[in-house]
Every structure is written in structure tokens, then in C-alpha cells.
Design a protein around this motif. Structure first.
Motif, short mmCIF file in Angstrom:
data_model
loop_
_atom_site.label_atom_id
_atom_site.label_comp_id
_atom_site.label_asym_id
_atom_site.label_seq_id
_atom_site.Cartn_x
_atom_site.Cartn_y
_atom_site.Cartn_z
N LEU A 49 -4.77 33.59 -35.48
CA LEU A 49 -3.37 32.82 -35.98
C LEU A 49 -2.53 32.45 -34.77
CD1 LEU A 49 -1.24 31.92 -37.97
CD2 LEU A 49 -0.45 34.15 -38.05
N ARG A 50 -2.18 33.62 -33.79
CA ARG A 50 -1.53 33.05 -32.54
C ARG A 50 -2.17 32.14 -31.53
NH1 ARG A 50 2.19 35.13 -34.94
NH2 ARG A 50 2.95 37.23 -34.64
N ALA A 51 -3.36 31.96 -31.62
CA ALA A 51 -4.37 31.08 -30.64
C ALA A 51 -3.82 29.77 -31.42
CB ALA A 51 -5.81 31.56 -30.80
N ALA A 52 -4.15 29.45 -32.61
CA ALA A 52 -3.74 28.19 -33.40
C ALA A 52 -2.45 27.70 -33.11
CB ALA A 52 -4.12 28.39 -34.89
N GLU A 53 -1.36 28.74 -33.17
CA GLU A 53 -0.06 28.55 -33.08
C GLU A 53 0.14 28.08 -31.42
OE1 GLU A 53 3.23 31.07 -34.88
OE2 GLU A 53 1.42 32.67 -34.87
N PRO B 157 -11.59 26.54 -13.91
CA PRO B 157 -11.80 27.40 -15.28
C PRO B 157 -12.28 26.51 -16.47
CG PRO B 157 -9.54 27.40 -14.75
CD PRO B 157 -10.10 26.70 -13.61
N ARG B 158 -13.28 26.87 -17.25
CA ARG B 158 -13.63 26.19 -18.24
C ARG B 158 -12.36 26.06 -19.56
NH1 ARG B 158 -18.51 26.88 -22.58
NH2 ARG B 158 -18.00 25.28 -24.06
N TRP B 159 -11.67 27.13 -19.52
CA TRP B 159 -10.52 27.38 -20.41
C TRP B 159 -9.11 27.59 -19.76
CZ3 TRP B 159 -13.17 26.37 -24.71
CH2 TRP B 159 -14.39 26.79 -24.90
N HIS B 160 -8.18 26.94 -20.33
CA HIS B 160 -7.03 27.03 -19.54
C HIS B 160 -5.88 27.69 -20.27
CE1 HIS B 160 -9.35 23.37 -18.50
NE2 HIS B 160 -9.01 23.73 -17.28
N ARG B 161 -6.03 27.69 -21.54
CA ARG B 161 -5.09 28.69 -22.36
C ARG B 161 -5.82 29.34 -23.48
NH1 ARG B 161 -0.01 25.90 -24.95
NH2 ARG B 161 0.59 25.75 -23.20
N VAL B 162 -5.81 30.75 -23.18
CA VAL B 162 -6.54 31.35 -24.05
C VAL B 162 -5.75 32.89 -24.85
CG1 VAL B 162 -8.47 31.12 -22.43
CG2 VAL B 162 -7.27 33.19 -22.37
N VAL B 163 -6.36 33.10 -25.96
CA VAL B 163 -5.85 34.50 -26.44
C VAL B 163 -7.05 35.46 -26.15
CG1 VAL B 163 -5.35 35.79 -28.59
CG2 VAL B 163 -4.33 33.68 -28.14
N PRO C 196 11.12 39.46 -29.54
CA PRO C 196 10.38 39.06 -30.84
C PRO C 196 9.51 37.82 -30.54
CG PRO C 196 12.77 37.98 -30.88
CD PRO C 196 12.59 38.89 -29.28
N TYR C 197 8.62 37.92 -31.22
CA TYR C 197 7.57 36.64 -31.42
C TYR C 197 8.27 35.38 -31.62
CZ TYR C 197 3.99 33.12 -32.03
OH TYR C 197 3.32 32.11 -32.05
N ILE C 198 8.26 34.61 -30.78
CA ILE C 198 9.05 33.02 -31.01
C ILE C 198 7.88 32.16 -30.54
CG2 ILE C 198 10.85 31.52 -30.87
CD1 ILE C 198 12.58 34.14 -30.53
N ARG C 199 7.45 31.36 -31.37
CA ARG C 199 6.29 30.30 -30.72
C ARG C 199 6.49 29.69 -29.37
NH1 ARG C 199 4.10 25.40 -31.46
NH2 ARG C 199 5.78 24.73 -32.53
N ARG C 200 7.50 28.69 -29.54
CA ARG C 200 8.00 27.98 -28.60
C ARG C 200 7.97 28.89 -27.31
NH1 ARG C 200 9.94 22.55 -30.94
NH2 ARG C 200 10.82 22.20 -28.85
N ARG C 201 8.81 29.77 -27.36
CA ARG C 201 9.11 30.81 -26.32
C ARG C 201 7.87 31.35 -25.83
NH1 ARG C 201 14.20 34.83 -26.92
NH2 ARG C 201 14.32 35.60 -25.05
N ALA C 202 6.99 31.51 -26.59
CA ALA C 202 5.66 32.25 -25.93
C ALA C 202 5.12 31.05 -25.17
CB ALA C 202 4.71 32.63 -27.16
N VAL C 203 5.01 30.04 -25.63
CA VAL C 203 4.48 28.68 -24.88
C VAL C 203 4.98 28.70 -23.59
CG1 VAL C 203 3.99 26.46 -25.07
CG2 VAL C 203 3.50 27.60 -27.11
N ARG C 204 6.38 28.67 -23.65
CA ARG C 204 7.19 28.37 -22.41
C ARG C 204 6.69 29.35 -21.46
NH1 ARG C 204 8.08 25.35 -19.27
NH2 ARG C 204 10.07 25.26 -17.97
N PHE D 94 -10.47 31.55 -40.65
CA PHE D 94 -9.39 30.82 -40.00
C PHE D 94 -9.81 30.22 -38.82
CE2 PHE D 94 -5.94 30.38 -37.21
CZ PHE D 94 -4.90 30.15 -38.13
N CYS D 95 -10.56 30.62 -37.92
CA CYS D 95 -10.80 30.09 -36.66
C CYS D 95 -11.95 28.73 -37.10
CB CYS D 95 -11.73 30.86 -35.64
SG CYS D 95 -10.79 32.15 -34.77
#
Ligand code: UDP
Length: 258
Positions: free
Chosen positions: A167-171, A21-27, A132-140, A225-226
């Protein structure tokens, strides 16, 4: 249900399958309207949700892409609708955000019926329903091969889900925001192709041009923002089967804004 990929690192999962794939992590930004039925009054059309879920599950399990979804709520409620009828805007927007949670649960249900582990993370606390949204948890979650569905946008009124998608994409350090369209317009055009038959579609367009030419793609806040955060946006038709895969593989569909 076991969490596929739990013992497998993200980089290993990327080599799954024969294609890269061209993209590996996406929103993936999905409008709530994409879930509505075109042929009935159904707010959420089960077949449509299943079709989109199958493509997302395939992207995760076969392409090894870390997929998160920012789901809108326009099929249920938009803040501006109520505000236009005299409601308090913040209250009306809160109703809209709750609508996104309903869509998120519908998508999670469809994904998990396909065997795709999924977590809904809400920007408004509702611990009995989802995380709840927790950034590090989302990444995990993403690293473990789970699809993450972001619900309730940013958790704040006066926004749509476009800006929280960015915003989430940047985070979470996603490489791209993939904005799926549902209205038959398959990218960014020089004018509205539904009104102007001479309108032409851009394969690529700059953030500056989107702003300067007032090309209505996403909310302006999301676009700027983007731009400020070097996050490309791919605008593509998510209602055409196979397009999520094509977009992830970098095939020439839609319009890339960068
Ligand atoms: N909303 C909000 N804050 C957010 C995200 C959404 O207040 O961070 C509200 C807003 O009223 C919006 C509604 O939720 O109209 C539904 O989201 P959106 O309009 O983005 O849905 P879509 O058009 O993508 O289906």
C-alpha cells in the motif's frame, strides 16, 4: 546533523556515483525476524541491524536511491500468536504493531549513527516518539535524501506488514516492493526448498502463477494488491551482505514477480 541532499533534487542524486540503479524509489519490506540474533536470544541483534542499516545508507548516499522501509515485528510479537492463545485478535495485532515501532526506532538509530538522516513515520499516532504517516510528507523526505521507515504497518489489526508495504509503495509511487527474506530461502521456489530438495527457484514469475500455484511469498492480499496496481515484487535474501545493493542495481538475484 545536516540533512545530506537537502539542497539536491532527487533526479540529481540519482546520478551520484558511477553506477546506475535499476530502481530509484523503493519500499524495502524487512521482517522483524531479520533483526533477531541467530546465535543468542536477543530480540534485536545490534550487529545485524547495523549491517542492514549500512547497506540501506549506502543505497541512499552512494546510489542515490530513495529508500523507504516497511519494518515488521515478528521478532517481538505476532498477532496470531496471542490470538491462538485466546487473546482478542485486534488487541494482539495492536501489540504486534507496537513491536514494529520498536524495530523502526532501532533501525533509525543505526542509520543515524552512520550519518544517514532518517524519519520514522507511524500509522499509529505517537507524536512524542515519531512522525505520523502523511503521504506527501513521506515523499518529501525521500526527495531530500532521507530514509523513511514506516512503522505500525497500516495501523489496523487483521493485517501483517506485507500489505501495508504494498500500500505504501503505491501511495508514494515507488517502483517496486523489495521483500527481503531471512530464512535462507533466497527467492520464490516451485516448492518449499527446506522440505523438497527438488524445488527450483524462479528468476521471474507472474502474479497469476504465484496465486494459482499457491507459492507462499507474501500475504495473498499483498500479492493481489501489487498485481492490481502493477507493482513488481522482488523477493531476495536480505541476510547476504551486498544483496540490497545488487537488488537495486538490477543484478540477477532472487525472484522478480510481475
Ligand atoms: N500488524 C497489524 N497490522 C498491520 C501490520 C502489522 O495488526 O498493518 C501486526 C500483526 O499482528 C503482525 C504483527 O503486527 O503479526 C507484526 O507484523 P508482521 O507479522 O508483518 O512482522 P514480520 O513477520 O514481518 O516480522
Amino acid at each position: 546533523m545536516t540533512d545530506r541532499g537537502q539542497a539536491v533534487g532527487a533526479s540529481d542524486r540519482r546520478s551520484v556515483g558511477e553506477v546506475t540503479p535499476r530502481w530509484h524509489r523503493v519500499v524495502l519490506k524487512l521482517s522483524g525476524e531479520a533483526f533477531a540474533s541467530s546465535s543468542s536470544d536477543d530480540t534485536i541483534d545490534a550487529h545485524t541491524v547495523e549491517r542492514i542499516a549500512a547497506e540501506i545508507a549506502e543505497a541512499s548516499s552512494e546510489l542515490g536511491v530513495e529508500v523507504s522501509v516497511m519494518i515488521g515485528g515478528g521478532n517481538i510479537w505476532r498477532g496470531q500468536t496471542g490470538a491462538g492463545e485466546g487473546m482478542d485478535r485486534a488487541t494482539s495485532d495492536t501489540m504486534g504493531m507496537l513491536g514494529t515501532v520498536i524495530n523502526a526506532l532501532a533501525l533509525q538509530d543505526a542509520l543515524e549513527r552512520l550519518g544517514q538522516p532518517t524519519r520514522v513515520m507511524s500509522a499509529i499516532a505517537m507524536s512524542e516518539v515519531c512522525e505520523p504517516y502523511i503521504r506527501r510528507r513521506a515523499v518529501r523526505h525521500l526527495e531530500k535524501g532521507r530514509v523513511v521507515v514506516f512503522a505500525a504497518g497500516m495501523g489496523r489489526p487483521f493485517f501483517t506488514t506485507d500489505t501495508p508495504a504494498a500500500l505504501r509503495a503505491a501511495e508514494i509511487e515507488a517502483e517496486i516492493v523489495m521483500k527481503g527474506t531471512h530464512s535462507g530461502v533466497d527467492g520464490v521456489y516451485s516448492a518449499d526448498p527446506r522440505m523438497d530438495p527438488a524445488a527450483t527457484r524462479y528468476d521471474e514469475v507472474s502474479f497469476m502463477d504465484v496465486v494459482a500455484k499457491d507459492l507462499r511469498v507474501m500475504d495473498l492480499t499483498a500479492i493481489t494488491f501489487c498485481k492490481d496496481n502493477n507493482l513488481p515484487i522482488l523477493v531476495f535474501d536480505v541476510m547476504t551482505s551486498g544483496n540490497i545493493r545488487s537488488a537495486l542495481l538490477g543484478e540477477k538475484i532472487g525472484t522478480l514477480i510481475q
